[in-house]
Motif scaffolding. Structure first.
Motif, mmCIF file in Angstrom:
data_model
loop_
_atom_site.group_PDB
_atom_site.id
_atom_site.type_symbol
_atom_site.label_atom_id
_atom_site.label_comp_id
_atom_site.label_asym_id
_atom_site.label_seq_id
_atom_site.Cartn_x
_atom_site.Cartn_y
_atom_site.Cartn_z
ATOM 1 N N GLY A 43 47.130 -51.276 -8.843
ATOM 2 C CA GLY A 43 47.732 -52.482 -8.295
ATOM 3 C C GLY A 43 48.219 -52.272 -6.871
ATOM 4 O O GLY A 43 48.048 -53.134 -6.006
ATOM 5 N N GLU A 265 53.255 -56.250 -13.351
ATOM 6 C CA GLU A 265 52.290 -55.234 -12.925
ATOM 7 C C GLU A 265 50.969 -55.342 -13.664
ATOM 8 O O GLU A 265 49.903 -55.076 -13.092
ATOM 9 C CB GLU A 265 52.898 -53.838 -13.129
ATOM 10 N N ALA A 269 47.327 -55.835 -11.757
ATOM 11 C CA ALA A 269 46.153 -54.979 -11.934
ATOM 12 C C ALA A 269 44.949 -55.796 -12.411
ATOM 13 O O ALA A 269 43.824 -55.608 -11.939
ATOM 14 C CB ALA A 269 46.462 -53.864 -12.924
ATOM 15 N N GLN A 272 43.556 -57.878 -9.609
ATOM 16 C CA GLN A 272 42.837 -57.063 -8.636
ATOM 17 C C GLN A 272 41.419 -56.748 -9.105
ATOM 18 O O GLN A 272 40.475 -56.718 -8.320
ATOM 19 C CB GLN A 272 43.605 -55.762 -8.362
#
Length: 450
Positions: A43, A265, A269, A272
């Motif tokens: 991340g 988080e 991730a 992304q």
């Protein structure tokens, strides 16, 4: 039309591969980081890569206008103008790299303003500082390749980019893990790998241009003393709005990363992973867009309105075909694609698989809008497209993403719905703008020499 499709495809393929190679460096970084270091470093690297790409987007997008100008000058048989444009592009690249690199470093220094977790902030801050140093070789490479692309030698950049991609992958493994004599740098090894690869790209491109006989007619010593002030201002005048157009879109996706980071988080991730896949297909579509700009620019130099129309339509058809195929893959193989990035994290994998489906839905809009931008760039039409993208992405896409994600509670999916709305609006308005401009070209003839 068949010959136009063939010519656009022949010109597009090497540019597509070169563009794909550039974005695959970020993908390679994320693959190695995700596999070797886990979700939080992934991340952080993804966020730093997105913000760094945002800062470089003005330079990368702005310098692409040089290829269209070179194509026009060549079609008018003016090698001196080609030389001046090449040298002006290099000067603008150095200027922009110093400015944008400084801003990127400043952004890294104040990274805590993005409201990420302390661990993500600490990792992303140092990662971004290293990427800031790589802007100079990156923009020199982009500026130099405009000469090759504008003169229809796109295989040069393709070969250099593919070699750099292999170097980046090798350096990622060696510097992250510390294999052999190399130090174990962890996440920072991935950023250093990108820096080294970009230095190789810039040096290799300049060496090839100055040592290859293909470019000798445009690099005569008599041309080296010609002033480039006018061309520098032309590149800045046309390139800055074009770069801002690219910036507004990249900024939208970079800020979307920030918004998703506020959700947690695991969502960062997952986002992304999905955005990496979408950026691969997008950068491939920008290759078709660059081919459109070159062919439209050549038709303008030949004073052919019919040639301008044919070049634009051929690029639209190719982009629609390619992005339709990409959409099909995203919609049917989403879980397998996600498994390439991360393992042993079901929560991230599940969210990412859903977001990849969303990425599949906006492939057509993304491909159409970027080709429309390239076609307009070939006409040196940059100001109105800049306003269109500003409205579509910052007035429509970003606010809608935030509202759907938080007040409406749609989470990360809401962010992607907002992105889809902005891309679709941009595709409609930019396509309309191109065909309106083609209808207003009375000074051009209706046919062009083949």
């Amino acid at each position: 039309m068949r010959s136009d499709l063939t010519d656009t495809l022949r010109l597009s393929i090497p540019i597509v591969i070169a563009q794909l190679g550039v974005v695959l460096m970020g993908v390679t970084d994320n693959l190695f980081v995700g596999r070797l270091l886990g979700a939080v470093p992934l991340g952080a690297a993804g966020l730093a890569n997105s913000l760094s790409f945002l800062m470089s987007s003005v330079g990368v997008g702005g310098l692409t206008v040089v290829a269209a100008l070179v194509s026009t000058a060549r079609s008018q048989n003016d090698p001196a103008a080609v030389n001046r444009l090449f040298r002006a592009g290099l000067r603008v690249a150095v200027l922009l790299s110093l400015l944008l690199g400084g801003l990127s470093a400043l952004l890294a220094y104040f990274f805590d303003l993005f409201g990420q977790t302390a661990e993500v902030t600490a990792l992303a801050q140092t990662f971004m500082l290293i990427l800031s140093a790589s802007l100079l070789p990156l923009l020199i490479f982009v500026a130099a390749r405009q000469l090759c692309d504008g003169l229809r030698y796109p295989r040069v950049a393709m070969a250099i980019t593919l070699l750099a991609l292999l170097l980046n992958a090798g350096f990622n493994y060696l510097l992250i893990t510390g294999a052999g004599p190399f130090p174990a740098m962890g996440l920072m090894g991935s950023a250093t790998a990108t820096l080294l690869s970009r230095v190789f790209m810039a040096v290799a491109m300049l060496l090839y241009i100055y040592r290859s006989g293909k470019f000798r007619p445009f690099l005569e010593s008599a041309y080296a003393v010609l002033p480039t002030t006018k061309e520098v201002w032309t590149v800045l005048r046309l390139g800055i709005p074009g770069g801002l157009t690219f910036f507004f879109e990249v900024a939208t996706f970079s800020l979307a990363v920030v918004i998703v980071g506020w959700l947690g988080e695991d969502r960062l991730a997952a986002h992304q992973i999905a955005i990496n896949m979408a950026s691969v297909t997008y950068m491939m579509a920008t290759g078709i867009s660059s081919a459109a700009a070159i062919r439209v620019g050549a038709a303008v130099g030949q004073r052919s309105s019919a040639g301008v129309r044919r070049a634009g339509v051929a690029a639209f058809l190719l982009s629609i075909g390619f992005m339709s195929l990409a959409a099909l893959i995203f919609l049917t193989a989403n879980e397998w694609l996600v498994s390439l990035y991360i393992r042993d994290n079901p929560a991230v994998s599940t969210i990412a698989a859903t977001l990849v489906i969303m990425a599949g839905f906006f492939q057509l809009s993304d491909g159409i809008q970027v080709v429309a931008l390239g076609s307009l760039r070939g006409l040196s039409d940059v100001n109105v497209p800049t306003l269109i993208t500003l409205f579509a992405y910052w007035v429509v896409a970003l606010p809608m993403s935030y509202v759907l994600a938080f007040p409406f509670g749609l989470d990360a999916v809401g962010v992607w719905i907002g992105l889809l709305a902005g891309l679709t609006l941009a595709a409609i308005l930019l396509t309309w703008r191109f065909f309106q401009r083609v209808r207003r070209l009375p000074m051009l003839t209706e046919s062009a020499p083949r």
